[in-house]
Write a protein that holds these residues in place. Structure first.
Motif, PDB file in Angstrom:
ATOM      1  N   ALA A  57       0.432   4.025   1.029  1.00 32.78           N
ATOM      2  CA  ALA A  57       0.317   4.770   2.282  1.00 32.78           C
ATOM      3  C   ALA A  57       1.173   4.163   3.388  1.00 32.78           C
ATOM      4  O   ALA A  57       1.373   4.792   4.431  1.00 32.78           O
ATOM      5  CB  ALA A  57      -1.146   4.819   2.731  1.00 32.78           C
ATOM      6  N   ASP A  58       1.681   2.962   3.141  1.00 29.95           N
ATOM      7  CA  ASP A  58       2.531   2.274   4.111  1.00 29.95           C
ATOM      8  C   ASP A  58       3.966   2.785   3.961  1.00 29.95           C
ATOM      9  O   ASP A  58       4.506   2.844   2.853  1.00 29.95           O
ATOM     10  CB  ASP A  58       2.464   0.770   3.857  1.00 29.95           C
ATOM     11  CG  ASP A  58       3.141  -0.048   4.938  1.00 29.95           C
ATOM     12  OD1 ASP A  58       4.138   0.430   5.512  1.00 29.95           O
ATOM     13  OD2 ASP A  58       2.704  -1.186   5.179  1.00 29.95           O
ATOM     14  N   ASP A  64       0.851  -1.185   0.000  1.00 30.59           N
ATOM     15  CA  ASP A  64       0.000   0.000   0.000  1.00 30.59           C
ATOM     16  C   ASP A  64       0.889   1.237   0.000  1.00 30.59           C
ATOM     17  O   ASP A  64       1.736   1.398   0.892  1.00 30.59           O
ATOM     18  CB  ASP A  64      -0.885  -0.019   1.246  1.00 30.59           C
ATOM     19  CG  ASP A  64      -1.895   1.119   1.283  1.00 30.59           C
ATOM     20  OD1 ASP A  64      -1.742   2.092   0.513  1.00 30.59           O
ATOM     21  OD2 ASP A  64      -2.826   1.041   2.107  1.00 30.59           O
ATOM     22  N   LYS A  99       4.152   8.898  -3.912  1.00 23.57           N
ATOM     23  CA  LYS A  99       3.379   7.695  -3.637  1.00 23.57           C
ATOM     24  C   LYS A  99       1.869   7.952  -3.618  1.00 23.57           C
ATOM     25  O   LYS A  99       1.087   7.013  -3.735  1.00 23.57           O
ATOM     26  CB  LYS A  99       3.819   7.062  -2.320  1.00 23.57           C
ATOM     27  CG  LYS A  99       5.251   6.514  -2.378  1.00 23.57           C
ATOM     28  CD  LYS A  99       5.492   5.434  -1.335  1.00 23.57           C
ATOM     29  CE  LYS A  99       5.411   5.956   0.061  1.00 23.57           C
ATOM     30  NZ  LYS A  99       5.702   4.892   1.058  1.00 23.57           N
ATOM     31  N   SER A 100       1.446   9.193  -3.485  1.00 25.72           N
ATOM     32  CA  SER A 100       0.010   9.481  -3.506  1.00 25.72           C
ATOM     33  C   SER A 100      -0.591   9.277  -4.892  1.00 25.72           C
ATOM     34  O   SER A 100      -1.814   9.217  -5.038  1.00 25.72           O
ATOM     35  CB  SER A 100      -0.248  10.913  -3.039  1.00 25.72           C
ATOM     36  OG  SER A 100       0.257  11.858  -3.988  1.00 25.72           O
TER      37      SER A 100
END
Length: 707
Positions: free
Chosen positions: A579-580, A577, A590-591
């Motif tokens: 967000a990890d 993920d 990463k967004s």
């Protein structure tokens, strides 16, 4: 091969988690429930940071391995690997001209709208695209094949029909026919619950049903035609199908080639010369060669054999290293094929298992030619093999051993690739994989061990990277592993890797060279055993403990020489993920990237974008197909292109050389415990019961896939 034919060939594209218990049973014989086969004392990467190999240490390891595992005899002039040479970065410009596109490698955006994660029982694709089923289990392959009859399946019928659980997909253009091609597909394994109405247990299957399952393994070759000059393809319907062919585990004869062919390890009562094998099993990924053949990897072959408890004692350590149970007659996950064909009983035929675990080469343009198993390329749980032509004309194949804590390999041919379309050139090229040099990889990181804490946190230098060497195992008929002959090394390659101190990796699966840059990319699917208990902890090449999401491994041969023995490596993508904090996407924001878990197969389009399919998504959503640029500002901008039905694995992929079509094998849809063919957990693709199938996806406006 003419340029107009080459346009359809791929750029050598292709090929833990949340797997259901049914998948674990049938796919790999519950491998995760068994002890890790690699019990070698090879140091993990943290122990050897910036260290050179010690010749004395290698000799000692080889001698101990030979003594413990019962290899007899001596090896004339056996040599140890040389110490690692200093490694310098190999810029793109250093890649031999034969590997580079004529045009400058330009970074470009992938323009499709990314697909959102989901758990739907269908294939989802971006807006502006269409998808269609090409072939499904039971469809006719050979001329005269009967219509599929679920209630009355026979081995004779299945031997002419499309097999089960399609994995690798290759599409090769037919010379002189812009709109005709040959589809070559692996059939990895079977799910008997999802095949036979009224199924109760494997023990209750009839012998005929067992033979149906055996016949459903292997490969299919099917002639395709383009639909109205779009990116869609469908099987040719004709009474005359000269190329169409089923290759099965039931009766197809394979010829063994290379130094181990005919050795004592490969001889059986049925084949005292050790030169001919019946069938191929658990064919996973593969590759398309520059001379127009297909390579197929035999992977989890161990689960098809019983009777390991009754083999000679000296053979048991070797079988155990390959995941074959030697303490019980019927191990967990056994297929019970010995009831249909005695050769699968090791108590009666102890060498039969040694005849599987090879790279298979199939010539789809010669339907009467026997497929070959190339012993020169080594024996292990091959995910597949992909070939690139080196600057000096030799061909180099990269391979992964799909097991927790196993190794990366490469094979360099002895002979050189001949260009041209002449009969003589093709005959010559068909021999390239029969002799050469086999290597195994040892890598070191460039960060202090204390900075690799197992969480995925980047070290102080900002990246997981380092150096590596290719350790020579065998060249021609000469072994470089003390105490092992060439036939020993090639038949028991895992043991040779153990002896020379190869680096334990997190399930190295598909390994693919890019023809645009010369760089090599490997999918490390996952390893939930990393750092657990007494298992090797995280290191810079495998930087997360209990690694359930996997990562992508990038390798650059020193000075661009694919035949050389040193390289640099890095990890551009740590999956999971975004967000990890433990994930990484080559430094990209990463967004903006898609979540991805358990990379399995990799491929390239003609723009050089990397395509990644997944197996066992541990994020709670369906598996899928993803793409990312690997050069320029967009490097690491990973986007999900499609998803497959719940419970299915995304296999392939295969992007045609004209970029107008991408093929994907949808394997084991709704393979979920409790599901049966009578009570299916999926009705994909036809609305009745789940069927593995190959699909093709294309842009509605006729433009290139992805960008």
């Amino acid at each position: 091969m003419p340029d107009k034919i080459r346009r359809l060939l791929p750029l050598l594209g292709h090929s833990g988690g949340s797997r259901d218990a049914m998948t674990c049973l049938y796919r790999c014989g519950n491998a995760c429930d068994h002890p890790v086969p690699n019990e070698s004392s090879n140091p993990y990467l943290g122990d050897v940071v910036n260290a050179e190999m010690s010749r004395r240490g290698v000799v000692r390891a080889g001698a101990v391995g030979a003594m413990v595992l019962g290899f007899g005899g001596t090896v004339a002039a056996a040599a140890a690997p040389a110490a690692a040479a200093p490694i310098e970065a190999a810029p793109i410009e250093a890649v031999p001209a034969t590997l580079r596109d004529r045009h400058h490698v330009k970074a470009g955006k992938l323009t499709f709208e990314k697909v959102a994660p989901n758990t739907l029982d269908k294939v989802t694709i971006p807006a502006g695209y269409q998808t269609a089923v090409v072939l499904r289990w039971g469809d006719a392959v050979e001329a005269g094949a009967p219509a599929f009859n679920l209630a009355n399946q026979t081995a004779a019928a299945q031997s002419k029909q499309f097999g089960y659980n399609n994995d690798f997909v290759g599409v090769l253009p037919i010379p002189g026919c812009d709109d005709r091609a040959l589809l070559v597909v692996n059939h990895e394994y079977t799910n008997e619950e999802l095949m036979f109405p009224g199924f109760t247990s494997l023990d209750a299957l009839t012998v005929e049903q067992l033979k149906v399952a055996i016949a459903a393994h292997g490969l299919s070759v099917v002639e395709l035609e383009r639909v109205r000059r779009t990116g869609q393809w469908k099987p040719v319907k004709s009474r005359r199908l000269p190329y169409n062919r089923r290759i099965t585990a039931l009766e197809t004869e394979f010829r063994l080639t290379g130094p181990a062919a005919g050795s004592v390890h490969l001889r059986t009562a049925a084949d005292p010369k050790g030169k001919t094998v019946i069938g191929t099993v658990n064919n996973c990924a593969g590759g398309v060669t520059p001379w127009g053949t297909v390579l197929s990897g035999e992977e989890n072959f161990n689960q098809y054999f019983v009777g390991g408890d009754a083999v000679p004692e000296e053979a048991k350590p070797k079988l155990t290293r390959y995941g074959i149970t030697t303490t019980a007659r019927y191990p967990s996950g056994s297929r019970k094929w010995d009831r249909a064909q005695e050769r699968f009983d090791l108590a009666k035929h102890p060498n039969e298992a040694n005849r599987f675990g090879w790279i298979v080469e199939v010539d789809p343009f010669e339907p009467d030619a026997p497929p070959r198993k190339h012993t020169a390329m080594g024996r292990f749980k091959h995910e597949g093999a992909n070939v690139i032509v080196a600057g000096d004309g030799r061909v180099v194949a990269y391979m992964g051993d799909d097991e927790r804590f196993d190794y990366l390999y490469k094979f360099v041919s002895e002979k050189k690739f001949l260009k041209g379309n002449s009969h003589a050139a093709r005959r010559h090229n068909l021999t390239l994989l029969e002799s050469g040099t086999l290597y195994v990889a040892k890598v070191t990181g460039d960060s202090p061990a204390a900075e690799i804490d197992g969480t995925g946190k980047l070290p102080a230098d900002g990246g997981f990277d380092g150096k590596g060497v290719w350790i020579k195992l065998v060249s021609g008929t000469r072994s470089y592993v003390p105490g092992m002959t060439a036939a020993d090394v090639l038949t028991f390659t895992r043991l040779a890797g153990d002896a020379v101190g190869a680096t334990k990796m997190d399930r190295p699966e598909d390994v693919q060279p890019s023809l645009r840059t010369g760089k090599i990319y490997a999918a490390m699917t996952n390893n939930t055993n990393r750092g657990v208990g007494t298992n090797a902890p995280a290191d810079e090449a495998n930087p997360r403990n209990a690694n359930k999401h996997g990562h992508i491994f990038e390798l650059v041969e020193d000075r661009g020489d694919h035949t050389g023995t040193s390289f640099r490596w890095s990890i551009p993508i740590l999956c999971g993920d975004p967000a990890d904090a433990s994930t990484y996407f080559a430094g990209y924001d990463k967004s903006a990237v898609s979540p991805i878990s358990c990379p399995d197969n990799v491929a390239f389009d003609s723009a050089g974008n990397l395509w990644i399919s997944t197996d066992g998504n541990a994020l709670g959503s369906n598996d899928g197909l993803f793409a990312t640029p690997i050069e320029g500002r967009e490097r690491g901008h990973l986007k999900q292109f499609l998803t497959v039905p719940r419970g299915a694995e995304t296999c392939g992929p295969f992007v045609t050389g004209d970029d107008r079509s991408v093929f994907v094998a949808v394997q084991h849809p709704r393979e979920i415990s409790g599901a049966t063919v009578d009570k299916p957990a999926s009705t994909w693709p036809d609305g009745d019961y789940a069927k593995p199938a190959v699909i093709v996806t294309w842009r509605t406006d006729g433009g290139p896939i992805g960008s």
